[in-house]
Design a protein around this motif. Structure first.
Motif, PDB file in Angstrom:
ATOM      1  N   PRO A  85       0.824  -1.211   0.000  1.00 33.07           N
ATOM      2  CA  PRO A  85       0.000   0.000   0.000  1.00 33.07           C
ATOM      3  C   PRO A  85       0.860   1.265   0.000  1.00 33.07           C
ATOM      4  O   PRO A  85       2.060   1.215   0.253  1.00 33.07           O
ATOM      5  N   THR A  86       0.227   2.387  -0.261  1.00 32.70           N
ATOM      6  CA  THR A  86       0.927   3.675  -0.257  1.00 32.70           C
ATOM      7  C   THR A  86       0.836   4.361   1.100  1.00 32.70           C
ATOM      8  O   THR A  86       1.395   5.444   1.273  1.00 32.70           O
ATOM      9  N   THR A  87       0.138   3.753   2.046  1.00 34.94           N
ATOM     10  CA  THR A  87       0.030   4.327   3.396  1.00 34.94           C
ATOM     11  C   THR A  87       0.676   3.384   4.400  1.00 34.94           C
ATOM     12  O   THR A  87       0.867   2.198   4.125  1.00 34.94           O
ATOM     13  N   ASP A  88       1.022   3.907   5.561  1.00 34.28           N
ATOM     14  CA  ASP A  88       1.631   3.104   6.622  1.00 34.28           C
ATOM     15  C   ASP A  88       0.606   2.351   7.455  1.00 34.28           C
ATOM     16  O   ASP A  88       0.953   1.417   8.171  1.00 34.28           O
ATOM     17  N   THR A  89      -0.640   2.804   7.415  1.00 40.27           N
ATOM     18  CA  THR A  89      -1.683   2.190   8.223  1.00 40.27           C
ATOM     19  C   THR A  89      -2.896   1.860   7.360  1.00 40.27           C
ATOM     20  O   THR A  89      -3.037   2.344   6.239  1.00 40.27           O
ATOM     21  N   ILE A 111     -10.611  -3.445  12.453  1.00 37.22           N
ATOM     22  CA  ILE A 111      -9.373  -3.601  13.216  1.00 37.22           C
ATOM     23  C   ILE A 111      -8.278  -2.786  12.522  1.00 37.22           C
ATOM     24  O   ILE A 111      -7.955  -3.045  11.364  1.00 37.22           O
ATOM     25  N   PRO A 112      -7.704  -1.811  13.217  1.00 39.39           N
ATOM     26  CA  PRO A 112      -6.609  -1.041  12.627  1.00 39.39           C
ATOM     27  C   PRO A 112      -5.330  -1.884  12.535  1.00 39.39           C
ATOM     28  O   PRO A 112      -5.052  -2.692  13.433  1.00 39.39           O
ATOM     29  N   VAL A 113      -4.594  -1.731  11.445  1.00 39.67           N
ATOM     30  CA  VAL A 113      -3.321  -2.436  11.255  1.00 39.67           C
ATOM     31  C   VAL A 113      -2.273  -1.463  10.725  1.00 39.67           C
ATOM     32  O   VAL A 113      -2.603  -0.387  10.217  1.00 39.67           O
ATOM     33  N   LYS A 114      -1.015  -1.876  10.851  1.00 44.68           N
ATOM     34  CA  LYS A 114       0.103  -1.104  10.292  1.00 44.68           C
ATOM     35  C   LYS A 114       0.780  -1.974   9.237  1.00 44.68           C
ATOM     36  O   LYS A 114       0.854  -3.195   9.383  1.00 44.68           O
ATOM     37  N   PHE A 115       1.269  -1.337   8.175  1.00 43.02           N
ATOM     38  CA  PHE A 115       1.922  -2.058   7.109  1.00 43.02           C
ATOM     39  C   PHE A 115       3.440  -1.927   7.234  1.00 43.02           C
ATOM     40  O   PHE A 115       3.942  -0.859   7.559  1.00 43.02           O
ATOM     41  N   ARG A 116       4.136  -2.991   6.967  1.00 43.53           N
ATOM     42  CA  ARG A 116       5.581  -3.035   7.040  1.00 43.53           C
ATOM     43  C   ARG A 116       6.193  -2.334   5.849  1.00 43.53           C
ATOM     44  O   ARG A 116       5.774  -2.380   4.755  1.00 43.53           O
TER      45      ARG A 116
END
Length: 116
Positions: A85-89, A111-116
């Motif tokens: 994705p282009t976002t961190d979250t 559910i909020p998540v964060k992308f590596r």
């Protein structure tokens, strides 16, 4: 601070997600596990993953891992794969399967998540 899970027309007594935890860091492939009561139709319900802008990254059915024709908790599992994705979250959306299409039968868990 861990962002909260958002329940819309549902409660912890109807769906529990064991993995990922809210705010968990995910790769481009991860597994979602938990249990739900009364969320299934034909042994599945839809799960979607969105980036921080609300762009759909992936959508697939969570599959019941045992007999789904009950009002008791039934374990589910799904593996999601998506492009970077282009976002961190972002956030996961688990939706109660609602073949009637009637809005009073809609339930949702975010559910909020964060992308590596």
């Amino acid at each position: 601070i861990t962002p909260p899970i958002t329940y819309i027309n549902t409660t912890k007594e109807k769906i529990v997600v064991e993995n990922p935890f809210p705010g968990a860091v995910t790769g481009k492939e991860f597994e979602i596990r938990g249990k739900a009561a009364g969320w299934y139709f034909e042994a599945s319900f839809p799960v979607s993953l969105y980036d921080g802008y609300g762009k759909l990254l992936a959508r697939a059915p969570a599959e019941a891992q045992s007999d789904w024709m009950t009002e008791n908790f039934v374990p589910f599992k799904i593996g999601l794969k998506f492009d970077a994705p282009t976002t961190d979250t972002g956030f996961l959306v688990l939706e109660k399967d609602n073949p009637s299409g009637l809005p009073e039968h809609d339930d949702e868990l975010r559910i909020p998540v964060k992308f590596r």
